[in-house]
Design a protein around this motif. Structure first.
Motif, PDB file in Angstrom:
ATOM      1  N   VAL A 236       1.232  -1.093  -0.296  1.00  0.00           N
ATOM      2  CA  VAL A 236       0.004   0.136   0.514  1.00  0.00           C
ATOM      3  C   VAL A 236       0.671   1.042   0.010  1.00  0.00           C
ATOM      4  CG1 VAL A 236      -1.665   1.229   1.209  1.00  0.00           C
ATOM      5  CG2 VAL A 236      -1.757  -1.368   1.235  1.00  0.00           C
ATOM      6  N   TYR A 237       0.580   2.365  -0.997  1.00  0.00           N
ATOM      7  CA  TYR A 237       1.566   2.908  -0.992  1.00  0.00           C
ATOM      8  C   TYR A 237       1.825   4.323   0.202  1.00  0.00           C
ATOM      9  CZ  TYR A 237       1.266   2.482  -6.047  1.00  0.00           C
ATOM     10  OH  TYR A 237       0.718   2.460  -7.012  1.00  0.00           O
ATOM     11  N   SER A 238       3.207   4.579   0.580  1.00  0.00           N
ATOM     12  CA  SER A 238       3.144   4.912   1.662  1.00  0.00           C
ATOM     13  C   SER A 238       2.770   6.232   1.758  1.00  0.00           C
ATOM     14  CB  SER A 238       5.027   4.701   2.419  1.00  0.00           C
ATOM     15  OG  SER A 238       5.286   4.855   1.159  1.00  0.00           O
ATOM     16  N   TRP A 239       2.592   6.959   0.621  1.00  0.00           N
ATOM     17  CA  TRP A 239       2.345   8.558   0.864  1.00  0.00           C
ATOM     18  C   TRP A 239       1.099   8.500   1.064  1.00  0.00           C
ATOM     19  CZ3 TRP A 239      -1.162   9.136  -3.221  1.00  0.00           C
ATOM     20  CH2 TRP A 239      -0.863   8.479  -4.041  1.00  0.00           C
ATOM     21  N   MET A 240      -0.123   7.828   0.985  1.00  0.00           N
ATOM     22  CA  MET A 240      -1.461   7.380   1.086  1.00  0.00           C
ATOM     23  C   MET A 240      -1.983   7.883   2.376  1.00  0.00           C
ATOM     24  SD  MET A 240      -3.081   4.921  -1.660  1.00  0.00           S
ATOM     25  CE  MET A 240      -3.471   5.047  -3.661  1.00  0.00           C
ATOM     26  N   LYS A 241      -2.889   8.231   3.268  1.00  0.00           N
ATOM     27  CA  LYS A 241      -3.693   8.430   3.819  1.00  0.00           C
ATOM     28  C   LYS A 241      -4.668   6.870   3.930  1.00  0.00           C
ATOM     29  CE  LYS A 241      -4.261  13.629   5.097  1.00  0.00           C
ATOM     30  NZ  LYS A 241      -4.869  14.061   5.642  1.00  0.00           N
TER      31      LYS A 241
ATOM     32  N   ARG B  18       8.975   4.141 -13.277  1.00  0.00           N
ATOM     33  CA  ARG B  18      10.040   3.471 -12.885  1.00  0.00           C
ATOM     34  C   ARG B  18       9.671   2.439 -11.055  1.00  0.00           C
ATOM     35  NH1 ARG B  18      13.634   3.481  -8.968  1.00  0.00           N
ATOM     36  NH2 ARG B  18      15.943   2.648  -9.259  1.00  0.00           N
ATOM     37  N   ASN B  19       9.238   3.385 -10.979  1.00  0.00           N
ATOM     38  CA  ASN B  19       8.275   3.149  -9.373  1.00  0.00           C
ATOM     39  C   ASN B  19       7.277   2.301  -9.346  1.00  0.00           C
ATOM     40  OD1 ASN B  19       9.889   5.712  -8.250  1.00  0.00           O
ATOM     41  ND2 ASN B  19       8.682   6.868  -7.683  1.00  0.00           N
ATOM     42  N   ASP B  20       6.830   2.035  -9.958  1.00  0.00           N
ATOM     43  CA  ASP B  20       5.882   1.365  -9.817  1.00  0.00           C
ATOM     44  C   ASP B  20       6.538  -0.283 -10.769  1.00  0.00           C
ATOM     45  OD1 ASP B  20       3.264   2.437  -9.265  1.00  0.00           O
ATOM     46  OD2 ASP B  20       3.117   3.570 -10.782  1.00  0.00           O
ATOM     47  N   LEU B  21       6.737  -0.302 -11.809  1.00  0.00           N
ATOM     48  CA  LEU B  21       7.563  -1.284 -12.056  1.00  0.00           C
ATOM     49  C   LEU B  21       8.456  -2.273 -11.169  1.00  0.00           C
ATOM     50  CD1 LEU B  21       7.878  -1.490 -15.534  1.00  0.00           C
ATOM     51  CD2 LEU B  21       6.641  -2.264 -14.450  1.00  0.00           C
ATOM     52  N   PHE B  22      10.007  -1.457 -10.339  1.00  0.00           N
ATOM     53  CA  PHE B  22      10.375  -1.163  -9.705  1.00  0.00           C
ATOM     54  C   PHE B  22      10.170  -1.489  -8.249  1.00  0.00           C
ATOM     55  CE2 PHE B  22      12.187  -0.475 -13.525  1.00  0.00           C
ATOM     56  CZ  PHE B  22      12.650  -1.718 -13.667  1.00  0.00           C
ATOM     57  N   LYS B  23       8.956  -0.933  -7.752  1.00  0.00           N
ATOM     58  CA  LYS B  23       9.085  -1.404  -5.937  1.00  0.00           C
ATOM     59  C   LYS B  23       8.078  -2.277  -5.833  1.00  0.00           C
ATOM     60  CE  LYS B  23      10.813   3.166  -4.453  1.00  0.00           C
ATOM     61  NZ  LYS B  23      10.489   4.576  -4.492  1.00  0.00           N
ATOM     62  N   GLN B  24       8.518  -2.457  -4.307  1.00  0.00           N
ATOM     63  CA  GLN B  24       6.507  -3.462  -4.114  1.00  0.00           C
ATOM     64  C   GLN B  24       5.761  -2.632  -4.110  1.00  0.00           C
ATOM     65  OE1 GLN B  24       8.332  -4.255   0.064  1.00  0.00           O
ATOM     66  NE2 GLN B  24       9.789  -5.272  -0.518  1.00  0.00           N
ATOM     67  N   GLU B  25       5.600  -0.720  -3.780  1.00  0.00           N
ATOM     68  CA  GLU B  25       4.649  -1.022  -3.860  1.00  0.00           C
ATOM     69  C   GLU B  25       3.563  -0.521  -5.111  1.00  0.00           C
ATOM     70  OE1 GLU B  25       5.056   3.191  -2.137  1.00  0.00           O
ATOM     71  OE2 GLU B  25       4.997   2.490   0.078  1.00  0.00           O
TER      72      GLU B  25
ATOM     73  N   ASP C 163      -9.244  -1.001  14.662  1.00  0.00           N
ATOM     74  CA  ASP C 163      -8.903  -0.304  15.453  1.00  0.00           C
ATOM     75  C   ASP C 163      -7.364   0.676  14.143  1.00  0.00           C
ATOM     76  OD1 ASP C 163      -9.993   0.178  17.707  1.00  0.00           O
ATOM     77  OD2 ASP C 163      -8.526  -1.710  18.368  1.00  0.00           O
ATOM     78  N   ILE C 164      -7.948   1.291  13.059  1.00  0.00           N
ATOM     79  CA  ILE C 164      -7.525   1.797  12.037  1.00  0.00           C
ATOM     80  C   ILE C 164      -7.859   3.618  11.469  1.00  0.00           C
ATOM     81  CG2 ILE C 164      -6.559   2.192   9.592  1.00  0.00           C
ATOM     82  CD1 ILE C 164      -5.900  -1.064   9.954  1.00  0.00           C
ATOM     83  N   ASP C 165      -6.932   4.449  11.718  1.00  0.00           N
ATOM     84  CA  ASP C 165      -7.592   5.779  12.071  1.00  0.00           C
ATOM     85  C   ASP C 165      -7.984   6.225  10.315  1.00  0.00           C
ATOM     86  OD1 ASP C 165      -8.986   8.400  11.328  1.00  0.00           O
ATOM     87  OD2 ASP C 165      -6.606   9.093  12.864  1.00  0.00           O
ATOM     88  N   LEU C 166      -8.983   6.798   9.932  1.00  0.00           N
ATOM     89  CA  LEU C 166      -8.848   6.461   8.488  1.00  0.00           C
ATOM     90  C   LEU C 166      -7.887   7.857   8.172  1.00  0.00           C
ATOM     91  CD1 LEU C 166     -12.680   6.596   7.359  1.00  0.00           C
ATOM     92  CD2 LEU C 166     -10.706   5.709   6.403  1.00  0.00           C
ATOM     93  N   GLU C 167      -7.192   8.561   8.724  1.00  0.00           N
ATOM     94  CA  GLU C 167      -6.742  10.300   8.589  1.00  0.00           C
ATOM     95  C   GLU C 167      -5.550   9.842   8.617  1.00  0.00           C
ATOM     96  OE1 GLU C 167      -7.928  12.796   7.398  1.00  0.00           O
ATOM     97  OE2 GLU C 167      -9.906  12.426   6.930  1.00  0.00           O
ATOM     98  N   GLN C 168      -4.991   8.937   9.063  1.00  0.00           N
ATOM     99  CA  GLN C 168      -3.523   8.026   9.332  1.00  0.00           C
ATOM    100  C   GLN C 168      -2.840   8.239   8.251  1.00  0.00           C
ATOM    101  OE1 GLN C 168      -3.520   5.725  12.257  1.00  0.00           O
ATOM    102  NE2 GLN C 168      -1.518   6.018  12.781  1.00  0.00           N
ATOM    103  N   LYS C 169      -1.938   8.092   8.159  1.00  0.00           N
ATOM    104  CA  LYS C 169      -0.756   7.876   6.995  1.00  0.00           C
ATOM    105  C   LYS C 169      -0.156   6.552   6.722  1.00  0.00           C
ATOM    106  CE  LYS C 169       1.810  11.466   3.719  1.00  0.00           C
ATOM    107  NZ  LYS C 169       2.535  11.523   4.326  1.00  0.00           N
ATOM    108  N   VAL C 170      -0.164   6.231   5.537  1.00  0.00           N
ATOM    109  CA  VAL C 170      -0.259   4.389   5.693  1.00  0.00           C
ATOM    110  C   VAL C 170       1.104   4.394   6.108  1.00  0.00           C
ATOM    111  CG1 VAL C 170       0.356   2.752   4.155  1.00  0.00           C
ATOM    112  CG2 VAL C 170      -1.498   3.798   3.701  1.00  0.00           C
ATOM    113  N   GLY C 171       2.117   4.970   5.606  1.00  0.00           N
ATOM    114  CA  GLY C 171       3.765   5.283   6.092  1.00  0.00           C
ATOM    115  C   GLY C 171       3.757   5.055   7.346  1.00  0.00           C
ATOM    116  N   SER C 172       3.139   5.657   8.018  1.00  0.00           N
ATOM    117  CA  SER C 172       3.057   5.858   9.876  1.00  0.00           C
ATOM    118  C   SER C 172       2.714   5.032  10.511  1.00  0.00           C
ATOM    119  CB  SER C 172       2.686   7.325  10.244  1.00  0.00           C
ATOM    120  OG  SER C 172       1.385   7.639  10.024  1.00  0.00           O
ATOM    121  N   LEU C 173       1.798   4.058  10.358  1.00  0.00           N
ATOM    122  CA  LEU C 173       1.534   3.234  10.067  1.00  0.00           C
ATOM    123  C   LEU C 173       2.839   1.621  11.126  1.00  0.00           C
ATOM    124  CD1 LEU C 173      -1.700   2.017   8.391  1.00  0.00           C
ATOM    125  CD2 LEU C 173      -1.932   2.853  10.178  1.00  0.00           C
TER     126      LEU C 173
END
Lengths: 233, 257
Positions: free
Chosen positions: A85-90, B74-81, A118-128
């Motif tokens: 799951v993209y870490s930049w996403m909330k 690149r980020n989509d092809l080479f990273k787990q995300e 118990d997961i907050d919708l507003e939390q960033k995935v990267g900070s979980l």
């Protein structure tokens, strides 16, 4: 018999390494399968071939009678073991991504499960935390309404609370009209919920069958069978 | 496809905000430096100063854009995300199409920002007289400018596709080869050499054709340029379509993420 996945002599090689060797398997509707084996046994490779993230080197595979393609991706809900799951996403953005991309995504169910997890919708995935990320992954996967669910090592490296929540989620949400494949090497944690088990070693199926039948026949728990099968591994 | 484009915008919003903040700060700094220069020098070299500033800005923006085009895929092809995107029931062609549309829109936005900055600085520096207007151009000149813009757009797409095709080869046909990186880079170079050869051939054919035609100097230039642009656009378009189909096929049928 209604088979959702059919593998015939399935093979997958990485350079000279044989990751899957002549796999012949059929996965039936209404059952939970355990894909068991130590690291490097081919569990993840098999799942990725089913999910159409990897292409097989040889043999055949069909998903609901279709060869893997973007069409079969609509029938398979796969949870990779990686933090995908993209870490930049909330969290809410990850949920919205699933809603946008999958017609079968049940938003209401996802919100209920997130609350249960118990997961907050507003939390960033990267900070979980690791446990929260695993719970988010399973929530997103289970909230789809599909024929095939695949969970790759859903309990790996998790705290007891997360493990308990995930197990409860799997049991509650399993639908008899679908099939679920769970890969793990933590057999004792999950053996109660498995209808059938498949033991893989070096890309080959070394043992498979009904869990209960196997336990009665051998007079051993699944974990004991696991230890016996992989005693040389 | 629109959902894929929307997702790309969401993904880039932080980078956009950061880039916007940097551009504003850069602009303020440039103006501060400009007004710090001795007044006599400033008045005598305003056009040169503006030229250097806009030239440097153009180079900077183009470089950033090209780097962004590479990382877009690149980020989509080479990273787990990348699994998150590749697990969706979108065909390889659609995933690629979404990225190309986004890349184009991003290019248009960058061009818009550049022109706005140029316009603002022309105003601040009192050089409105340099402000070019399309109204002063003849019809044939407008057609040439339009064709040039079209060619630029197609060249950006073609450039992106050359890189994306190389990446797709890396993750598909050569994913099991020990020297996949080297082979893929070799293919990238080969594609570019081939494109160069085709362009050379087209230009030789054109030159031979025009040598046999006698026209007035102005008509010769416009006609020659127009035809050259037509051929360049057609060649770039054909090459882009071929690479799009090839990359889409690899993503759909041969990928090993």
């Amino acid at each position: 018999m209604n088979y959702l996945i059919n593998c015939i002599n399935l093979q997958k090689n990485y350079l000279k390494k044989r990751a899957l060797v002549n796999i012949n398997l059929k996965f039936q509707e209404g059952k939970i399968y355990g894909l068991l084996g130590p690291n490097g046994s081919g569990k993840t490779t098999l799942m990725k071939v089913i999910a159409d993230l990897h292409k097989q080197t040889g043999g055949e595979i069909t998903i609901c009678d279709e060869v893997p393609s973007h069409k079969t991706k609509a029938m398979v809900a796969y949870m990779p073991t990686e933090n995908y799951v993209y870490s930049w996403m909330k969290v809410k953005e990850a949920v919205n991504f699933y809603r946008d991309m999958y017609n079968d995504f049940d938003m209401k169910k996802a919100l209920e499960l997130l609350s249960f997890m118990d997961i907050d919708l507003e939390q960033k995935v990267g900070s979980l935390s690791t446990g929260q990320r695993a719970r988010l992954k399973i929530t997103l996967t289970i909230s789809r309404k599909v024929k095939i669910y695949m969970l790759d090592e859903p309990l790996n490296g998790l705290d007891p609370i997360s493990r308990a929540k995930i197990k409860e989620c799997i049991i509650d949400q399993f639908d008899e009209g679908s099939t679920m494949i769970i890969s793990t090497h933590l057999v004792d944690e999950i053996e109660q919920i498995l209808d059938e088990v498949i033991f893989l070693e070096k890309g080959e199926v070394v043992l498979q069958g009904e869990t209960e039948e196997m336990r009665i026949k051998r007079g051993q728990s699944l974990e004991e069978i696991y230890r016996e099968v992989y005693k040389h591994a | 496809m629109l959902k894929l484009v929307k997702f790309e915008f969401l993904r880039k919003r932080m980078s956009f905000m950061l880039a916007a903040a940097l551009i504003v700060l850069g602009q303020i700094y440039a103006l501060y430096k400009y007004f710090s220069i001795n007044e006599v020098i400033r008045d005598n070299f305003t056009e040169e100063i503006l030229g250097i500033f806009l030239g440097a800005l153009a180079v900077g923006l183009i470089l950033l854009y090209l780097i962004d085009l590479i990382f877009l895929f690149r980020n989509d092809l080479f990273k787990q995300e990348g699994y998150m995107l590749f697990m969706t029931p979108n065909s390889g062609y659609k995933l690629l199409g979404g990225k190309l549309i986004f890349a184009l829109l991003e290019g248009v936005a960058i061009a818009g920002i550049y022109l706005s900055i140029a316009f603002i600085n022309l105003k601040i520096m009192g050089l409105e007289s340099l402000n070019l207007s399309l109204l002063n151009l003849s019809t044939s000149e407008i057609i040439i400018v339009t064709k040039l813009l079209m060619l630029m757009v197609f060249m950006i797409i073609e450039f992106a596709l050359t890189i994306y095709l190389s990446f797709a080869l890396f993750k598909s046909l050569f994913s099991n080869n020990r020297f996949k990186g080297l082979i893929t880079f070799g293919i990238f170079i080969l594609i570019n050499i081939l494109k160069g050869k085709v362009a050379d051939l087209a230009s030789t054919v054109l030159n031979n054709t025009f040598e046999t035609i006698h026209l007035s100097a102005e008509r010769f230039t416009l006609l020659g340029m127009g035809t050259t642009l037509n051929i360049a656009i057609a060649a770039t378009l054909i090459s882009s379509v071929l690479m799009y189909l090839g990359t889409g096929y690899l993503l759909e049928k041969r990928i090993n993420l």
